[in-house]
Design a protein around this motif. Structure first.
Motif, mmCIF file in Angstrom:
data_model
loop_
_atom_site.group_PDB
_atom_site.id
_atom_site.type_symbol
_atom_site.label_atom_id
_atom_site.label_comp_id
_atom_site.label_asym_id
_atom_site.label_seq_id
_atom_site.Cartn_x
_atom_site.Cartn_y
_atom_site.Cartn_z
ATOM 1 N N ASN A 24 0.819 -1.227 0.000
ATOM 2 C CA ASN A 24 0.000 0.000 0.000
ATOM 3 C C ASN A 24 0.842 1.261 0.000
ATOM 4 O O ASN A 24 0.529 2.225 0.691
ATOM 5 C CB ASN A 24 -0.969 0.017 1.179
ATOM 6 N N THR A 25 1.913 1.272 -0.761
ATOM 7 C CA THR A 25 2.781 2.443 -0.823
ATOM 8 C C THR A 25 2.926 2.935 -2.253
ATOM 9 O O THR A 25 2.733 2.189 -3.214
ATOM 10 C CB THR A 25 4.184 2.133 -0.273
ATOM 11 N N ILE A 26 3.268 4.199 -2.353
ATOM 12 C CA ILE A 26 3.616 4.833 -3.626
ATOM 13 C C ILE A 26 4.927 5.561 -3.388
ATOM 14 O O ILE A 26 5.070 6.287 -2.398
ATOM 15 C CB ILE A 26 2.558 5.859 -4.063
ATOM 16 N N LEU A 27 5.867 5.398 -4.294
ATOM 17 C CA LEU A 27 7.142 6.099 -4.186
ATOM 18 C C LEU A 27 7.251 7.097 -5.331
ATOM 19 O O LEU A 27 7.088 6.728 -6.490
ATOM 20 C CB LEU A 27 8.320 5.108 -4.246
ATOM 21 N N ILE A 28 7.473 8.349 -4.964
ATOM 22 C CA ILE A 28 7.806 9.368 -5.959
ATOM 23 C C ILE A 28 9.322 9.431 -5.947
ATOM 24 O O ILE A 28 9.919 10.039 -5.056
ATOM 25 C CB ILE A 28 7.190 10.729 -5.609
ATOM 26 N N PRO A 29 9.959 8.766 -6.906
ATOM 27 C CA PRO A 29 11.418 8.630 -6.828
ATOM 28 C C PRO A 29 12.136 9.921 -7.172
ATOM 29 O O PRO A 29 11.635 10.763 -7.918
ATOM 30 C CB PRO A 29 11.719 7.549 -7.867
ATOM 31 N N ASN A 30 13.316 10.045 -6.613
ATOM 32 C CA ASN A 30 14.168 11.193 -6.908
ATOM 33 C C ASN A 30 15.269 10.771 -7.881
ATOM 34 O O ASN A 30 16.412 11.152 -7.732
ATOM 35 C CB ASN A 30 14.772 11.764 -5.621
ATOM 36 N N LYS A 31 14.903 9.952 -8.855
ATOM 37 C CA LYS A 31 15.905 9.533 -9.824
ATOM 38 C C LYS A 31 16.260 10.708 -10.722
ATOM 39 O O LYS A 31 15.411 11.546 -11.037
ATOM 40 C CB LYS A 31 15.436 8.336 -10.635
ATOM 41 N N ASN A 32 17.496 10.773 -11.094
ATOM 42 C CA ASN A 32 18.036 11.873 -11.909
ATOM 43 C C ASN A 32 17.856 13.231 -11.244
ATOM 44 O O ASN A 32 17.781 14.252 -11.907
ATOM 45 C CB ASN A 32 17.413 11.886 -13.306
ATOM 46 N N LYS A 33 17.712 13.224 -9.912
ATOM 47 C CA LYS A 33 17.590 14.460 -9.124
ATOM 48 C C LYS A 33 16.469 15.360 -9.657
ATOM 49 O O LYS A 33 16.637 16.562 -9.830
ATOM 50 C CB LYS A 33 18.912 15.222 -9.110
ATOM 51 N N ILE A 34 15.288 14.764 -9.925
ATOM 52 C CA ILE A 34 14.177 15.556 -10.444
ATOM 53 C C ILE A 34 13.553 16.431 -9.364
ATOM 54 O O ILE A 34 12.923 17.427 -9.679
ATOM 55 C CB ILE A 34 13.091 14.676 -11.093
ATOM 56 N N LEU A 35 13.730 16.056 -8.104
ATOM 57 C CA LEU A 35 13.227 16.891 -7.014
ATOM 58 C C LEU A 35 14.310 17.907 -6.652
ATOM 59 O O LEU A 35 15.399 17.545 -6.236
ATOM 60 C CB LEU A 35 12.865 16.036 -5.800
ATOM 61 N N VAL A 36 13.995 19.173 -6.821
ATOM 62 C CA VAL A 36 14.929 20.256 -6.558
ATOM 63 C C VAL A 36 14.630 20.817 -5.180
ATOM 64 O O VAL A 36 13.478 20.840 -4.741
ATOM 65 C CB VAL A 36 14.766 21.359 -7.636
#
Length: 154
Positions: free
Chosen positions: A116-128
Motif C-alpha cells: 500500500n505504498t507509492i514512491l515518488i522517486p528522486n531519480k536523476n535528481k528531479i526533485l529540486v
C-alpha cells in the motif's frame, strides 16, 4: 551668490524622489528572477468543482488513519492505511511547485504496491530543493478523499 532653499524646492525634490522610487519598484518587479505560474491551466473548470474538493477534504479528515508521507534520499514515500489497497482504491496525485511549472510531477493514477505504498522517486535528481505541495486525490467505494501536504525538499 547664496542659494536659498524654499518650499517649492522641497516639493520638487519630494516629487523627483517619489518618481525615482516608483521607477525602482516597477523595474525591480519586472526584472526579478522569481516567476510564479498558475496553479493549473484549467483554473475556471476546477473552480466549478471546488465544493467536491471541500467534501473530499472533509472525508479525508474524518478517517481514523490517513496516508503517511515520509521523505528520504530516494524520494517521497506515501503509505496508505490497510483499508485502501490496489483493488479498491483509485486516484491520482500532483506534486506542485509554485515557482516553476516544469518541476511539477503529476500522475493520473495511483500505482499502489502490495505494501500500500507509492514512491515518488528522486531519480536523476528531479526533485529540486525547495517548497512543494503534494495534492493527493483518491476514492474508495465511491467516496472521494483529498489531502494537501506541504513538503520542503532538502
Amino acid at each position: 551668490m547664496k542659494f536659498k532653499f524654499t518650499w517649492a524646492h522641497g516639493i520638487i525634490i519630494a516629487l523627483v524622489c517619489f518618481i525615482l522610487f516608483i521607477c525602482f519598484m516597477v523595474f525591480s518587479i519586472e526584472f526579478s528572477k522569481n516567476s510564479f505560474d498558475l496553479v493549473t491551466d484549467e483554473y475556471y473548470e476546477e473552480e466549478i468543482n471546488y465544493q467536491q474538493e471541500i467534501d473530499a477534504t472533509k472525508n479525508a479528515a474524518k478517517l481514523k488513519e490517513r496516508p503517511e508521507i515520509n521523505m528520504d534520499s530516494t524520494g517521497i514515500l506515501i503509505t496508505f492505511p490497510k483499508e485502501f489497497n490496489l483493488t479498491n482504491t483509485k486516484g491520482r496525485f500532483l506534486l506542485f511547485r509554485a515557482n516553476s511549472k516544469e518541476l511539477d510531477i503529476k500522475k493520473n493514477f495511483l500505482d499502489l504496491s502490495p505494501q500500500n505504498t507509492i514512491l515518488i522517486p528522486n531519480k536523476n535528481k528531479i526533485l529540486v530543493k525547495g517548497r512543494y505541495t503534494l495534492k493527493l486525490y483518491w476514492s474508495k467505494d465511491k467516496i472521494n478523499y483529498q489531502m494537501e501536504v506541504p513538503i520542503i525538499w532538502k
